[in-house]
Scaffold this motif. Structure first.
Motif, PDB file in Angstrom:
ATOM      1  N   ALA A 285       0.822  -1.208   0.000  1.00 14.57           N
ATOM      2  CA  ALA A 285       0.000   0.000   0.000  1.00 14.57           C
ATOM      3  C   ALA A 285       0.858   1.261   0.000  1.00 14.57           C
ATOM      4  O   ALA A 285       0.548   2.241  -0.696  1.00 14.57           O
ATOM      5  N   TYR A 299      -4.810   3.075   5.207  1.00 15.31           N
ATOM      6  CA  TYR A 299      -5.817   2.787   6.226  1.00 15.31           C
ATOM      7  C   TYR A 299      -5.773   1.298   6.544  1.00 15.31           C
ATOM      8  O   TYR A 299      -5.834   0.461   5.634  1.00 15.31           O
ATOM      9  N   ASP A 312      -8.330  -5.326   6.487  1.00 21.97           N
ATOM     10  CA  ASP A 312      -8.367  -4.526   5.265  1.00 21.97           C
ATOM     11  C   ASP A 312      -7.227  -3.526   5.269  1.00 21.97           C
ATOM     12  O   ASP A 312      -6.981  -2.854   6.284  1.00 21.97           O
ATOM     13  N   THR A 314      -6.059  -0.295   2.900  1.00 22.00           N
ATOM     14  CA  THR A 314      -6.481   0.594   1.815  1.00 22.00           C
ATOM     15  C   THR A 314      -5.447   1.694   1.624  1.00 22.00           C
ATOM     16  O   THR A 314      -4.875   2.193   2.600  1.00 22.00           O
ATOM     17  N   ASP A 315      -5.198   2.070   0.371  1.00 14.41           N
ATOM     18  CA  ASP A 315      -4.263   3.160   0.078  1.00 14.41           C
ATOM     19  C   ASP A 315      -4.928   4.157  -0.861  1.00 14.41           C
ATOM     20  O   ASP A 315      -5.937   3.846  -1.498  1.00 14.41           O
ATOM     21  N   ASN A 316      -4.370   5.347  -0.954  1.00 14.29           N
ATOM     22  CA  ASN A 316      -4.913   6.381  -1.836  1.00 14.29           C
ATOM     23  C   ASN A 316      -4.066   6.539  -3.091  1.00 14.29           C
ATOM     24  O   ASN A 316      -3.907   7.645  -3.622  1.00 14.29           O
ATOM     25  N   THR A 366      -7.836   1.420  -3.709  1.00 12.98           N
ATOM     26  CA  THR A 366      -7.468   0.014  -3.635  1.00 12.98           C
ATOM     27  C   THR A 366      -7.553  -0.500  -2.201  1.00 12.98           C
ATOM     28  O   THR A 366      -6.966   0.077  -1.294  1.00 12.98           O
ATOM     29  N   THR A 367      -8.280  -1.610  -2.037  1.00  4.76           N
ATOM     30  CA  THR A 367      -8.389  -2.257  -0.744  1.00  4.76           C
ATOM     31  C   THR A 367      -8.068  -3.736  -0.896  1.00  4.76           C
ATOM     32  O   THR A 367      -8.717  -4.437  -1.676  1.00  4.76           O
ATOM     33  N   ARG A 369      -7.976  -7.295   1.019  1.00  6.22           N
ATOM     34  CA  ARG A 369      -8.621  -7.894   2.190  1.00  6.22           C
ATOM     35  C   ARG A 369      -8.014  -9.264   2.491  1.00  6.22           C
ATOM     36  O   ARG A 369      -7.920 -10.119   1.604  1.00  6.22           O
TER      37      ARG A 369
END
Length: 374
Positions: A285, A299, A312, A314-316, A366-367, A369
């Motif tokens: 990430a 996140y 999870d 998540t990235d930006n 993008t997440t 899991r």
């Protein structure tokens, strides 16, 4: 009588459509034995449809030969299939082709029939010391079952994956060694010609960084190839996530990390391996976020969901291209210029060893899991 013939033709047409769909799925997955079985079932059903239509309207469909000859041709087509085919009618199970007769050592009926063949919900059975997948097509009160050799499919898939890994590994090693060789030759030349010492120091520094990068890649590959079985024990996931968050802050101080984990979150797992899996997801990430985002952020959340532990990340960043949504979990596949393509593969391997999985939950943002059954 005409109604029954038309109904039979319609039924076989339905089976033909199902066989065609199964053949398409087998082709897309590279399951060649299943493909051969589906094609032969389709040919068989097509022959039966033509036979039914000929009997309904002999003038429109002239018979080319005797019925015995048509039956012999159909039997020959079925016998050419390497996939065992059986017909289940109530409690009676009959072999439809040579492969099935050889497998069950019978000329016609299977006595006694394997119990999984009589169960319409059964998808696998064990016979003759081998595992078989039962692909079933139901036609009225009867069903045709194609038995797929699971071990043979697995060997074929393993051989294909091994060949791909060897090819990509060789490519990556050559990409790493080529500049190292060139830099070494430049260093030798600079030393022989007694050039500027600063130039020689720069060449040697670049050479050292390239060698370190190749070493990290090799170590990551060795970790992936030698992953031991997990030693599961009751673990505080809350503490695990908090420890990872502290390491994250020291490793990437310029990347914002938001953590959401419930108190007293526990699960039975291998703490060291799970730490490695989560760290691999975080590193993936960070690489995605720092590559495109002006204010990179990640996140991380962990919670229970449907009798599973779900983590999870998540990235930006820019997101995963849709055509690579599945390929990114394969070894050596990466969308990042400096990525090794081993992090997501390692995380998935660890999750699978725990009976879980790692998937792409969302594309933008993008997440990734990770889910482990409790």
């Amino acid at each position: 009588m005409d109604f029954r013939r038309t109904h039979a033709a319609s039924t076989f047409a339905l089976v033909l459509a199902v066989a065609g769909a199964a053949a398409g799925a087998a082709w897309s997955q590279g399951l060649w034995l299943a493909l051969a079985g589906a094609v032969l079932v389709a040919v068989w059903c097509g022959a039966l449809i033509v036979t039914a239509l000929r009997r309904q309207n002999p003038a429109a469909y002239p018979i080319a030969g005797e019925p015995e000859r048509e039956e012999a041709v159909q039997r020959l087509l079925l016998d050419a299939s390497p996939t065992p085919l059986v017909r289940v009618d109530g409690a009676a199970v009959r072999a439809l082709n040579r492969a099935a007769r050889r497998l069950f050592d019978t000329d016609d009926r299977l006595l006694p029939p394997p119990t999984p063949l009589l169960d319409p919900d059964a998808t696998h059975l064990r016979h003759a010391g081998r595992s078989w997948r039962a692909d079933r097509v139901v036609v009225g009160t009867q069903s045709v079952v194609a038995l797929i050799d699971v071990e043979s499919e697995e060997r074929t898939a393993e051989a294909r994956v091994s060949a791909e890994m060897i090819q990509v590994l060789g490519h990556e090693m050559l990409n790493g060694l080529t500049p190292i060789v060139a830099l070494a030759e430049s260093g030798v030349t600079a030393l022989a010609e007694q050039r500027d010492p600063a130039l020689l120091a720069e060449i040697l520094g670049t050479l050292a960084r390239r060698a370190e990068g190749l070493q990290r890649f090799t170590e990551a590959y060795r970790t992936l190839a030698r992953l031991p079985p997990p030693l599961k024990q009751e673990t505080s996931v809350t503490t695990l996530v908090e420890d990872v968050a502290r390491l994250f802050a020291s490793r990437w101080p310029n990347v914002k990390l938001t953590v959401d984990v419930a108190e007293d979150l526990c699960a039975t797992l291998d703490r060291d391996q799970m730490n490695q899996a989560i760290w691999a997801l975080l590193q993936n990430a960070v690489e995605a976020a720092t590559g495109t985002a002006t204010s990179p952020a990640v996140y991380l959340s962990a919670a229970y969901d449907d009798s599973a532990l779900v983590v999870d990340v998540t990235d930006n960043g820019a997101g995963v291209p849709p055509d690579l949504s599945t390929a990114i979990f394969r070894p050596f596949v990466t969308t990042k210029p400096a990525g090794t393509g081993l992090g997501l593969s390692l995380a998935r391997q660890i999750a699978q060893a725990h009976g879980g999985r790692v998937d792409l939950a969302a594309i933008g943002p993008t997440t990734i899991r990770l889910a482990i059954p409790l």
